[in-house]
Design an enzyme around this catalytic site. Structure first.
Site, PDB file in Angstrom:
ATOM      1  N   HIS A   1      -3.867   6.318   3.391  1.00  0.00           N
ATOM      2  CA  HIS A   1      -4.545   5.106   2.949  1.00  0.00           C
ATOM      3  C   HIS A   1      -3.967   3.851   3.605  1.00  0.00           C
ATOM      4  CE1 HIS A   1      -5.698   2.016  -0.125  1.00  0.00           C
ATOM      5  NE2 HIS A   1      -6.774   2.767  -0.261  1.00  0.00           N
TER       6      HIS A   1
ATOM      7  N   ASP B   1       0.838  -1.198   0.000  1.00  0.00           N
ATOM      8  CA  ASP B   1       0.000   0.000   0.000  1.00  0.00           C
ATOM      9  C   ASP B   1       0.874   1.248   0.000  1.00  0.00           C
ATOM     10  OD1 ASP B   1      -2.277   1.887   0.956  1.00  0.00           O
ATOM     11  OD2 ASP B   1      -3.284  -0.039   0.812  1.00  0.00           O
TER      12      ASP B   1
ATOM     13  N   SER C   1     -11.114  -0.657  -0.904  1.00  0.00           N
ATOM     14  CA  SER C   1      -9.874  -0.694  -0.125  1.00  0.00           C
ATOM     15  C   SER C   1     -10.136  -1.049   1.326  1.00  0.00           C
ATOM     16  CB  SER C   1      -9.177   0.668  -0.159  1.00  0.00           C
ATOM     17  OG  SER C   1      -8.420   0.849  -1.322  1.00  0.00           O
TER      18      SER C   1
END
Length: 576
Positions: A219, A180, A512
């Protein structure tokens, strides 16, 4: 990759702003107001190893060699001056080539194929969709409702005290690799979880989601917390969370962090392929990929199959395009593709689907860890009502108040009408397909708005308000539920009070967010039976899922909502 809802805009807006907001930022309707991005304001440098230098005319490609020729890396360096990656599991290298070099390679009999080194993107949005927001947490538990929906608590918190039961299966002994954007390495909920880390952009072992100038999207920190946030180690979370914070679905799992996404949330396939090999070498049993967007190839399919054959289950996000075609690598035959559910267990409007979709998991308005102080929790009071609200990511924190003024779509510096006042007010803005949210915020700020409240109005395609740009001058901004929007129409003219408090957590939506639930539950299964193969864990996950949609498997919901306890029983037998 973030889905453009009918008003959605990219979470990377701070790096790709509307040029008109640059030109007009200082042309204010009220004197002395600075709003939005300033002309020529820097937006951060390109991340090393990803996009920098493309202006020299070189193209990023993956060069596949015929196996029988056994071309070495040294030979490749002689043929191509800028090799960026070599692979163990695939007879290929990644490189940056000029058109002349590419032509020469294409004529080399040892070269089987040359393909673009395709881009992939993060598959999480940055704030709630216009779907109903989940009920605000009471602050008395260290976990959120999504853990109940996926049965995680039935595995490791059967007594309901908010802590793992002694001897319960928590994912202990299992490594989960998070491919990620890196993370906040100092977040109190994650510090003790990380056992190995690699930054494939900067080429070091400190995969922080920031550079010396700014933070990235947050994120990776959000995804990592969903998997393995630790018990009893909470950060700033009041008043939503108590001092214990929250817990991941596998709070005993170990994390391997592989940073491949840059600050804008994009990467190249070659970096993901290298990260897969790294994860496998570090002993990961699960790889979690909340990214996608490219097309598969022989190279990538061989890479993912090698990971699976090597004992690692790969889980990936289906995509946020809301269409019947999943993103790659979720669509790869060796990968477990995951779609997102809203809080009523319906497929989220943005969640992609299609042939090969395996499982669903919660993916709307998910609360998890975020870079410290970069998240915020909102409290809104309008007249005698207290509508539920969520702050836009990166909106400035603090307290503000003013008369609630209807500013329509915020399409111009006259949108607030005569009620707009340079003395300050709170703008109520209706989402529109034709006005970017950042543009609307600039327009109402120029009329004197101290804060912005975005309505939630469901229209074709849904509505998403993601974030404000991370640079520039902005005001506190929130979105509210559809039910609250109905009430708000009757509160125009009332005093609105808005408070945004810094937090180490944030609400996000996207496939996600769904993916790490499945990754965490897979870790629980590997923890319960260390000798299990990826095929056995996958079979247990699919056979035990809660059926949704049409009876049996369907392309909208796959096998259904992932269920931890039922999957564990399918793998090892009855759980006490």
């Amino acid at each position: 990759m973030t889905r453009w809802g009918f008003i959605g805009f990219l979470a990377v807006a701070g790096c790709m702003p509307d040029e008109s907001s640059h030109r007009d930022a200082q042309l204010t309707a009220c004197p002395g107001i600075t709003a939005g991005m300033l002309p020529g304001e820097p937006h951060g440098k390109a991340t090393a190893g990803l996009d920098s230098g493309d202006e020299d005319g070189r193209e990023r490609v993956i060069i596949r060699y015929r196996r029988e020729d056994g071309v070495t890396a040294a030979q490749v360096h002689q043929l191509v001056g800028q090799v960026t990656a070599t692979f163990r599991n695939v007879p290929a290298v990644a490189a940056r080539v000029t058109p002349e070099e590419r032509l020469a390679l294409a004529l080399d009999p040892r070269v089987e194929s040359i393909e673009p080194d395709q881009k992939l993107y993060a598959l999480g949005t940055s704030a709630p969709t216009a779907l109903a927001l989940a009920t605000t947490l009471a602050g008395t538990r260290e976990y959120v409702g999504e853990l109940r929906r996926v049965q995680a608590l039935e595995v490791w918190d059967q007594d309901g005290d908010g802590l793992p039961d002694p001897g319960a299966v928590t994912g202990a002994g299992v490594k989960v690799c998070v491919i990620d954007s890196g993370l906040d390495l100092d977040h109190p909920e994650l510090r003790d979880a990380v056992v190995a880390a690699r930054d494939f952009l900067d080429g070091d072992d400190a995969p922080s989601d920031r550079d010396e100038e700014r933070w990235g999207s947050g994120h990776g920190t959000h995804v990592a917390g969903i998997i393995a946030a630790r018990p009893g180690l909470g950060g700033r979370g009041g008043p939503v969370l108590d001092e214990r914070g929250l817990m991941g679905v596998a709070p005993g799992a170990q994390l391997i962090i592989a940073r491949v996404l840059n600050l804008e949330g994009s990467t190249h396939m070659s970096l993901v392929m290298k990260a897969l090999e790294y994860c496998q070498a570090e002993g990961a049993k699960v790889a979690s990929l909340s990214l996608g967007g490219s097309l598969g190839s022989l190279n990538t399919e061989e890479g993912f199959k090698a990971a699976l054959d090597g004992g690692m289950l790969v889980v990936a996000a289906a995509g946020n395009e809301g269409q019947g075609l999943m993103s790659y690598p979720a669509s790869d035959p060796s990968v477990l593709g995951v779609g997102a559910l809203d809080n009523t267990d319906r497929r989220a409007v943005f969640s992609s689907y299609g042939e090969g979709l395996a499982l669903m998991a919660p993916g709307v308005d998910v609360l998890s860890t975020f870079p410290q102080g970069r998240g915020s929790f909102a409290a809104l009071e309008v007249g005698d009502s207290r509508p539920m609200s969520r702050s836009l990511l990166y909106a400035p924190t603090g307290d503000t108040w003013g008369s609630l003024v209807d500013c329509g779509m915020g399409e111009s510096v006259a949108s607030c009408g005569e009620d707009g006042s340079c003395r300050g007010f709170v703008a109520y803005v209706h989402p529109s397909a034709y006005v970017r949210p950042d543009r609307a915020i600039v327009n109402v700020m120029r009329q004197g708005a101290r804060a912005v409240i975005f309505a939630s109005e469901l229209m074709e395609g849904g509505a998403e308000i993601l974030s404000v740009p991370q640079r520039g001058t902005w005001v506190p901004s929130v979105t509210i539920t559809q039910a609250a929007s109905t009430v708000m129409e009757r509160q125009l003219g009332a005093t609105a009070k808005l408070s945004l408090r810094p937090a180490d957590y944030a609400y996000m939506s996207g496939t996600s967010m769904a993916t790490p639930y499945v990754s965490g539950i897979a870790a629980l299964l590997f923890s319960a039976r260390p000798s299990a193969t990826p095929a056995e864990v996958k079979a247990a996950l699919l056979s035990s899922a809660k059926d949704l949609g049409d009876s049996g498997y369907d392309e909208q919901y796959g096998h259904g909502l992932v269920q931890a306890r039922r999957a564990l029983e399918a793998l090892v037998g009855p759980v006490p």
